[in-house]
Design a protein around this motif. Structure first.
Motif, PDB file in Angstrom:
ATOM      1  N   ALA A   1      -1.529   0.940  -8.013  1.00 59.91           N
ATOM      2  CA  ALA A   1      -2.335   1.144  -9.223  1.00 59.91           C
ATOM      3  C   ALA A   1      -3.565   2.006  -8.921  1.00 59.91           C
ATOM      4  O   ALA A   1      -3.942   2.875  -9.718  1.00 59.91           O
ATOM      5  CB  ALA A   1      -2.760  -0.202  -9.795  1.00 59.91           C
ATOM      6  N   THR A   2      -4.176   1.799  -7.772  1.00 60.32           N
ATOM      7  CA  THR A   2      -5.337   2.596  -7.385  1.00 60.32           C
ATOM      8  C   THR A   2      -4.929   4.043  -7.128  1.00 60.32           C
ATOM      9  O   THR A   2      -5.672   4.974  -7.452  1.00 60.32           O
ATOM     10  CB  THR A   2      -6.012   2.001  -6.143  1.00 60.32           C
ATOM     11  OG1 THR A   2      -6.321   0.643  -6.404  1.00 60.32           O
ATOM     12  CG2 THR A   2      -7.270   2.746  -5.768  1.00 60.32           C
ATOM     13  N   ALA A   3      -3.738   4.247  -6.557  1.00 60.41           N
ATOM     14  CA  ALA A   3      -3.247   5.615  -6.307  1.00 60.41           C
ATOM     15  C   ALA A   3      -3.075   6.363  -7.621  1.00 60.41           C
ATOM     16  O   ALA A   3      -3.403   7.553  -7.726  1.00 60.41           O
ATOM     17  CB  ALA A   3      -1.934   5.566  -5.537  1.00 60.41           C
TER      18      ALA A   3
ATOM     19  N   VAL B   1     -13.650   4.881  -7.860  1.00 59.52           N
ATOM     20  CA  VAL B   1     -12.236   4.822  -8.208  1.00 59.52           C
ATOM     21  C   VAL B   1     -11.481   3.897  -7.258  1.00 59.52           C
ATOM     22  O   VAL B   1     -10.584   3.166  -7.679  1.00 59.52           O
ATOM     23  CB  VAL B   1     -11.620   6.240  -8.176  1.00 59.52           C
ATOM     24  CG1 VAL B   1     -10.164   6.200  -8.553  1.00 59.52           C
ATOM     25  CG2 VAL B   1     -12.383   7.157  -9.096  1.00 59.52           C
ATOM     26  N   ALA B   2     -11.830   3.906  -5.986  1.00 54.03           N
ATOM     27  CA  ALA B   2     -11.153   3.060  -4.998  1.00 54.03           C
ATOM     28  C   ALA B   2     -12.204   2.443  -4.069  1.00 54.03           C
ATOM     29  O   ALA B   2     -13.106   3.136  -3.604  1.00 54.03           O
ATOM     30  CB  ALA B   2     -10.152   3.887  -4.195  1.00 54.03           C
ATOM     31  N   ARG B   3     -12.089   1.144  -3.824  1.00 54.85           N
ATOM     32  CA  ARG B   3     -13.018   0.437  -2.936  1.00 54.85           C
ATOM     33  C   ARG B   3     -12.284   0.009  -1.664  1.00 54.85           C
ATOM     34  O   ARG B   3     -11.197  -0.545  -1.732  1.00 54.85           O
ATOM     35  CB  ARG B   3     -13.583  -0.802  -3.611  1.00 54.85           C
ATOM     36  CG  ARG B   3     -14.457  -0.496  -4.787  1.00 54.85           C
ATOM     37  CD  ARG B   3     -15.152  -1.760  -5.284  1.00 54.85           C
ATOM     38  NE  ARG B   3     -15.888  -1.491  -6.514  1.00 54.85           N
ATOM     39  CZ  ARG B   3     -17.122  -1.018  -6.533  1.00 54.85           C
ATOM     40  NH1 ARG B   3     -17.746  -0.768  -5.420  1.00 54.85           N
ATOM     41  NH2 ARG B   3     -17.722  -0.789  -7.681  1.00 54.85           N
TER      42      ARG B   3
ATOM     43  N   LEU C   1       0.833  -1.198   0.000  1.00 53.02           N
ATOM     44  CA  LEU C   1       0.000   0.000   0.000  1.00 53.02           C
ATOM     45  C   LEU C   1       0.869   1.250   0.000  1.00 53.02           C
ATOM     46  O   LEU C   1       1.955   1.266   0.579  1.00 53.02           O
ATOM     47  CB  LEU C   1      -0.912   0.007   1.226  1.00 53.02           C
ATOM     48  CG  LEU C   1      -1.885  -1.162   1.351  1.00 53.02           C
ATOM     49  CD1 LEU C   1      -2.687  -1.052   2.628  1.00 53.02           C
ATOM     50  CD2 LEU C   1      -2.799  -1.234   0.155  1.00 53.02           C
ATOM     51  N   VAL C   2       0.353   2.279  -0.653  1.00 55.56           N
ATOM     52  CA  VAL C   2       1.020   3.583  -0.662  1.00 55.56           C
ATOM     53  C   VAL C   2       0.037   4.619  -0.115  1.00 55.56           C
ATOM     54  O   VAL C   2      -1.167   4.397  -0.087  1.00 55.56           O
ATOM     55  CB  VAL C   2       1.483   3.969  -2.088  1.00 55.56           C
ATOM     56  CG1 VAL C   2       2.532   3.009  -2.600  1.00 55.56           C
ATOM     57  CG2 VAL C   2       0.316   4.034  -3.051  1.00 55.56           C
TER      58      VAL C   2
END
Length: 191
Positions: free
Chosen positions: A172-174, A141-143, A103-104
């Protein structure tokens, strides 16, 4: 060899052993054991309670072990019913087999500052991006993103343009959050 007052034989002198070992000695006459009432040990109430609790714990442990074994055999270990239990078990094993996702921290400006005041670090949110001003379409966009930081209650980070929060998301989500943030504002939905 016997004296008149003792029921046990007297030891022989060394001269009597000169010819060889002595023969068997006579057994003493039997004497009876006096009758007495049985000895009863008194047990305190505390000891009885401890013994009862120990028995109860042992039976509870055995019951739990039997229940766990029955659930493992039946396949109802993770939820679902009947045929779905195997699918759930396979999905869990796939999750365990995959490497952990790194995670970022991604800063995100939420359009509604009042909504941000409801958030606390550790909350899970879905981030929804609007298509821009006047757009009727929105997309997630993010779950299940975890909230890392929120602005303080004294107004730091809150402005007329929204509020800045920091989310922990996969890399990738970031990147998706950064790209969607250019075109429009974000909203959050608490999970």
């Amino acid at each position: 060899m016997r004296s008149s007052g003792s029921p046990f034989p007297q030891p022989l002198s060394p001269a009597a052993y000169a010819g060889g070992p002595p023969g068997p000695l006579p057994a003493p006459p039997p004497c009876g054991v006096p009758a007495f009432p049985p000895l009863r040990v008194r047990v305190s109430a505390g000891q009885r309670l401890r013994r009862a609790m120990w028995r109860q714990r042992r039976s509870m442990a055995a019951g739990l072990a039997l229940t766990a074994a029955a659930l493992a055999v039946s396949g109802l270990a993770g939820g679902g019913a009947g045929g779905q239990a195997g699918d759930t078990a396979r999905a869990v094993s796939r999750e365990r087999a995959s490497p952990p996702v790194r995670l970022v921290s991604a800063p995100v400006r939420i359009a509604d500052a009042e909504t941000v005041r409801l958030l606390r670090p550790g909350d899970r949110v879905d981030v929804v991006a609007s298509g821009g001003p006047g757009a009727a379409e929105a997309r997630v966009v993010a779950r299940g993103a975890r909230v890392e930081r929120v602005p303080s209650a004294d107004g730091g980070g809150l402005s007329g343009e929204g509020a800045l929060i920091v989310l922990a998301v996969p890399r990738a989500t970031a990147a998706g959050l950064a790209g969607a943030g250019i075109s429009g504002g974000f909203a959050v939905v608490l999970c």
